[in-house]
Design an enzyme around this catalytic site. Structure first.
Site, PDB file in Angstrom:
ATOM      1  N   ASN A   1       0.858  -1.182   0.000  1.00 17.13           N
ATOM      2  CA  ASN A   1       0.000   0.000   0.000  1.00 17.13           C
ATOM      3  C   ASN A   1       0.894   1.233   0.000  1.00 17.13           C
ATOM      4  O   ASN A   1       1.712   1.414   0.900  1.00 17.13           O
ATOM      5  CB  ASN A   1      -0.909   0.016   1.233  1.00 17.13           C
ATOM      6  CG  ASN A   1      -1.872   1.186   1.218  1.00 17.13           C
ATOM      7  OD1 ASN A   1      -2.781   1.249   0.398  1.00 17.13           O
ATOM      8  ND2 ASN A   1      -1.691   2.131   2.134  1.00 17.13           N
TER       9      ASN A   1
ATOM     10  N   GLN B   1      -0.358  13.550  10.514  1.00 16.92           N
ATOM     11  CA  GLN B   1      -0.835  12.192  10.260  1.00 16.92           C
ATOM     12  C   GLN B   1       0.272  11.329   9.661  1.00 16.92           C
ATOM     13  O   GLN B   1       0.335  10.123   9.947  1.00 16.92           O
ATOM     14  CB  GLN B   1      -2.067  12.221   9.348  1.00 16.92           C
ATOM     15  CG  GLN B   1      -2.717  10.871   9.115  1.00 16.92           C
ATOM     16  CD  GLN B   1      -3.360  10.267  10.360  1.00 16.92           C
ATOM     17  OE1 GLN B   1      -3.148  10.712  11.474  1.00 16.92           O
ATOM     18  NE2 GLN B   1      -4.144   9.224  10.171  1.00 16.92           N
TER      19      GLN B   1
ATOM     20  N   GLY C   1      -9.899   7.161   3.614  1.00 20.65           N
ATOM     21  CA  GLY C   1      -8.805   7.209   2.647  1.00 20.65           C
ATOM     22  C   GLY C   1      -7.635   6.381   3.122  1.00 20.65           C
ATOM     23  O   GLY C   1      -7.800   5.371   3.802  1.00 20.65           O
ATOM     24  N   GLU C   2      -6.434   6.776   2.730  1.00 21.09           N
ATOM     25  CA  GLU C   2      -5.182   6.116   3.123  1.00 21.09           C
ATOM     26  C   GLU C   2      -5.001   4.743   2.485  1.00 21.09           C
ATOM     27  O   GLU C   2      -3.985   4.094   2.692  1.00 21.09           O
ATOM     28  CB  GLU C   2      -5.067   5.980   4.649  1.00 21.09           C
ATOM     29  CG  GLU C   2      -5.177   7.288   5.410  1.00 21.09           C
ATOM     30  CD  GLU C   2      -5.219   7.109   6.924  1.00 21.09           C
ATOM     31  OE1 GLU C   2      -5.096   5.956   7.405  1.00 21.09           O
ATOM     32  OE2 GLU C   2      -5.388   8.115   7.630  1.00 21.09           O
ATOM     33  N   GLY C   3      -5.987   4.274   1.722  1.00 22.78           N
ATOM     34  CA  GLY C   3      -5.967   2.918   1.189  1.00 22.78           C
ATOM     35  C   GLY C   3      -6.743   1.933   2.036  1.00 22.78           C
ATOM     36  O   GLY C   3      -6.769   0.736   1.730  1.00 22.78           O
TER      37      GLY C   3
END
Length: 345
Positions: free
Chosen positions: A57, A82, A311-313
């Site tokens: 990822n 973050q 989000g973020e995968g």
């Protein structure tokens, strides 16, 4: 701009794949989406025995100039804060990567902060933040090209490490705004239906966000080409993700598409190279306003609907066990002849 050699998977093997799937010990079609996924992955890999190797990822991170107009609930420093959380393993994407065996890569595409690269962040920074597209293009032609090239470079490294299944995520306060702009430009869905709460705006905040984006759209005086719209309204991390997607497709890797932002990235990528969509698996339908509409506009069939909007995968990674099940199905189930079961259809 860097060019890619992306072709539709060769259809020659389709009949053999379909025959293999239909002769597994089950009623024809009874494993539904798993059968569709097994066929798609077999076509991508051009084999009757597909496999998933070293899933990764990649999070592309950048800041957005449009945030200066108050379109986001979160201040822009949340982007780098973050990222620090990612490094310490405390974010949502971290536990999901650990759970499902994904390697996590964090790429600085354009964060407006001096990040600690010695701690493992990949430095691909093109500039500190995109420009404010209410007044000017978010990036220059050269900056866009650099984003495409550097996104592709990261994916080539993943491929060299043995990865053949790639999830892409993002971190960038303000990137739902760029996503909404691309969505309305490429689908012609009215902007108002493309704009949502992002990280948590109330109704008044969403209305203000819409008004700002409508002004930006009204002020746009470019040539209207996909290339120019990507450059003018895009985020640095989003354009870098486009480069990553295109490179992954050229290398015949599986692309796991995450939420609203990454869906609009592959929508934009498909304006440049339509064949990229053959390599995409849409992980989920998120809770951000507009996500269902853009998925429907693309004819995409998401695997999950969990109300996610992080989000973020994260949504793409959550869908991975389903994809793994599809591959296990075609490789591990017995067929009627070998199992000495009468084929009854």
């Amino acid at each position: 701009m860097k060019t890619f050699q992306i072709t539709r998977p060769d259809e020659t093997i389709r009949e053999a794949l379909t025959d293999k799937i239909n002769n597994l010990t089950k009623p024809k079609g009874s494993l539904g989406t798993l059968e569709e996924l097994a066929l798609q992955i077999g076509l991508i890999q051009q084999t009757l025995t597909p496999e998933l190797r070293h899933p990764q990822n990649i999070i592309f991170a950048a800041d957005h100039g449009i945030v200066d107009e108050g379109v986001s609930l979160s201040p822009k420093e949340i982007t780098w804060q973050q990222i620090s959380n990612f490094l310490h393993g405390g974010a949502g994407v971290n536990f999901l990567c650990r759970q499902h065996g994904f390697e996590l890569k964090i790429v600085d595409a354009g964060v407006d902060y001096d990040l600690p690269y010695e701690k493992g962040i990949i430095n691909m920074k093109v500039r500190k933040s995109s420009r404010n597209y209410l007044y000017e293009a978010a990036m220059t032609e050269e900056e866009m090209n650099l984003c495409i090239e550097r996104g592709a470079e990261v994916v080539r490294q993943c491929h060299a490490e043995g990865c053949n299944v790639l999830s892409l995520g993002e971190m960038g306060i303000g990137n739902t705004s760029s996503s909404s702009m691309w969505m309305t430009c490429f689908t012609h869905i009215p902007l108002e239906l493309c704009v949502g709460a992002g990280s948590g705006l109330d109704n008044a905040g969403v209305r203000h966000k819409y008004n700002v984006l409508q002004q930006a759209l009204d002020h746009y005086q470019g040539d209207g080409s996909a290339h120019d719209l990507i450059r003018y309204f895009g985020g640095l991390e989003m354009v870098m993700a486009i480069g990553a997607m295109l490179q992954a497709a050229e290398l015949k890797m599986i692309i796991l598409v995450d939420g609203f932002i990454m869906t609009n990235c592959i929508l934009a990528a498909s304006q440049l190279y339509p064949e990229v969509l053959h390599y995409a698996i849409f992980g989920h339908q998120g809770d951000e306003a507009g996500h269902k509409l853009v998925l429907d506009a693309m004819g995409a069939k998401p695997l999950l609907n969990l109300g996610l909007r992080l989000g973020e995968g994260t949504g793409a990674i959550c869908s991975y066990p389903i994809i793994d099940s599809a591959v296990r199905m075609i490789n591990e189930m017995d067929n009627f002849a070998h199992a000495a079961i009468t084929k009854y259809f």
